[in-house]
Design an enzyme around this catalytic site. Structure first.
Site, PDB file in Angstrom:
ATOM      1  N   GLY A   1     -10.101   7.460  -1.966  1.00  0.00           N
ATOM      2  CA  GLY A   1     -10.778   8.741  -1.769  1.00  0.00           C
ATOM      3  C   GLY A   1     -11.530   8.740  -0.458  1.00  0.00           C
TER       4      GLY A   1
ATOM      5  CG  ASP B   1      -1.061  10.464  -5.939  1.00  0.00           C
ATOM      6  OD1 ASP B   1      -0.901   9.432  -5.263  1.00  0.00           O
ATOM      7  OD2 ASP B   1      -2.191  10.940  -6.174  1.00  0.00           O
TER       8      ASP B   1
ATOM      9  CD  GLU C   1      -7.278   6.111   5.432  1.00  0.00           C
ATOM     10  OE1 GLU C   1      -6.226   6.751   5.559  1.00  0.00           O
ATOM     11  OE2 GLU C   1      -7.862   5.954   4.333  1.00  0.00           O
TER      12      GLU C   1
ATOM     13  CG  HIS D   1      -2.037   0.981   1.156  1.00  0.00           C
ATOM     14  ND1 HIS D   1      -3.365   0.626   1.211  1.00  0.00           N
ATOM     15  CD2 HIS D   1      -2.040   2.331   1.024  1.00  0.00           C
ATOM     16  CE1 HIS D   1      -4.129   1.693   1.138  1.00  0.00           C
ATOM     17  NE2 HIS D   1      -3.335   2.749   1.030  1.00  0.00           N
TER      18      HIS D   1
ATOM     19  CG  HIS E   1      -1.636   6.277  -2.332  1.00  0.00           C
ATOM     20  ND1 HIS E   1      -2.783   6.190  -3.092  1.00  0.00           N
ATOM     21  CD2 HIS E   1      -1.952   5.739  -1.124  1.00  0.00           C
ATOM     22  CE1 HIS E   1      -3.752   5.632  -2.379  1.00  0.00           C
ATOM     23  NE2 HIS E   1      -3.263   5.346  -1.178  1.00  0.00           N
TER      24      HIS E   1
END
Length: 387
Positions: free
Chosen positions: A185, A27, A215, A23, A25
């Site tokens: 998101g 960006d 989360e 996990h 990202h």
């Protein structure tokens, strides 16, 4: 002579230990200097700071706000400098290099292709640029004596309406560097069930997917991700702790928590990020400690290295300090991650048996022959093999 307890690993041993990351990202892991360079080249003038050190500090401070929504706002700047092919290749190559230098031997890095179209790239061109960057980064890492394999996860955004399109894109490139699909998101107000057509498509195609769930939102998010959508893994899943009761030293699992443990559902936990978004109060109080003791299939991850100011080594360092974890514990988490990866079984097994176990055996041998160390105990089945 009784075998001594394995020593707590040093920072250098933690860095050298082979690690698997599920996990992360793309960006959320740019080098601050790269952001400044690309912004200057492309004419992007909205950066809050143009000095790399001050910019890095700004990202970490914004992420420390305790709000997931504020945390996600920081991505406007990183995405803004990831709109051209050259920028995407550079960012992806540096990602692979940085992970490899930190001892990561396998990584699944996720990004949302739909967020990189502002300069005219197509979805396919975005994927091909990132894949090329990962391959370049893998080669540069090998040239520097580091081994790493990077697979891409294509992410769809919960608030958008392109999830089926991105799922089809992930399937189209599944033999060319893309290993699965993700949806991300803000959870509140955007349940994963809005995207059932994408998940149904992936299941029909026998493809893999993970879902950000549990989360910032609670148990309903986890339940929907698993029982309605059919997720293979849970992104974070930290709120599963809400279905576990502790009283007078006894632990009782609710039906959902028991299901997650019984089915060996992988939990992609990101301790520092979870603290920043308010999902945990401290490393010592992070649910990962209890979930590891209860043998949930827990994995350790970075989430967003830039915003959290972290690496895999730092994540493990915090856990070692909080829970006294040893190299056996680190190996347990790492094998869990490789067992849960989205590459074929034989390739996962080879990585475990040819890279991860030998790497930890070498580190334990160093400990064995350290002055006064004695004979280390044989690793238990769970520590050696994951769970």
């Amino acid at each position: 002579m009784q075998n001594p307890t394995p020593s707590v690993p040093t920072a250098e041993q933690i860095r050298r230990a082979p690690k698997a990351l599920l996990h992360d990202h793309l960006d959320g892991g740019l080098r601050p200097g790269t952001i400044v360079d690309i912004a200057r080249t492309t004419g992007y003038t909205e950066l809050p700071e143009t000095d790399p050190d001050r910019l890095g500090a700004w990202f970490r401070e914004a992420a420390d706000s305790g709000s997931l929504e504020r945390y996600l706002e920081t991505f406007a700047h990183t995405c803004a400098v990831m709109q051209t092919r050259d920028a995407l290749v550079r960012v992806a190559a540096e990602c692979a290099e940085d992970l490899a230098a930190d001892g990561v031997v396998y990584a699944e890095v996720r990004y949302a292709p739909e967020q990189h179209l502002e300069a005219g790239l197509t979805l396919e061109e975005v994927v091909e640029a990132v894949n090329e960057g990962f391959r370049q980064g893998e080669q540069r890492a090998r040239d520097n004596g580091h081994r790493i394999r990077v697979g891409a996860l294509l992410t769809a955004m919960r608030h958008a309406a392109r999830s089926k399109e991105i799922a089809e894109l992930a399937n189209r490139y599944r033999d060319s560097g893309v290993v699965g699909f993700d949806i991300a998101g803000a959870e509140a107000g955007y349940p994963p069930t809005r995207h059932l057509d994408a998940f149904d498509y992936l299941k029909r195609e026998n493809n893999h997917f993970t879902i950000h769930a549990g989360e910032a939102f609670g148990l309903p998010s986890i339940w929907q991700a698993l029982q309605w959508c059919g997720a293979d893994r849970l992104g974070h899943g930290v709120r599963i702790i809400d279905d576990i009761e502790q009283k007078d030293g006894e632990v009782s699992l609710g039906r959902l928590a028991a299901y997650v443990r019984d089915k060996r559902v992988p939990l992609e936990m990101c301790p520092t990020s979870n603290l920043q978004t308010g999902a945990a109060e401290s490393y010592r109080e992070h649910p990962i400690g209890l979930l590891r003791r209860l043998h949930f299939r827990v994995t350790v991850n970075t989430d967003n290295r830039l915003m959290s100011g972290t690496t895999m080594s730092r994540e493990f360092g915090h856990l070692v300090e909080a829970f006294g974890y040893t190299l056996d514990d680190m190996q347990w988490f790492t094998v869990n991650a490789m067992k849960s990866a989205f590459i074929p079984f034989d390739e996962r097994l080879a990585m475990i048996n040819e890279v991860i176990k030998p790497g930890y055996a070498e580190l334990k041998a160093e400990w064995l022959f350290a002055p006064g160390a004695g004979t280390p105990p044989v690793a238990s089945g769970s520590a050696a093999s994951g769970s």
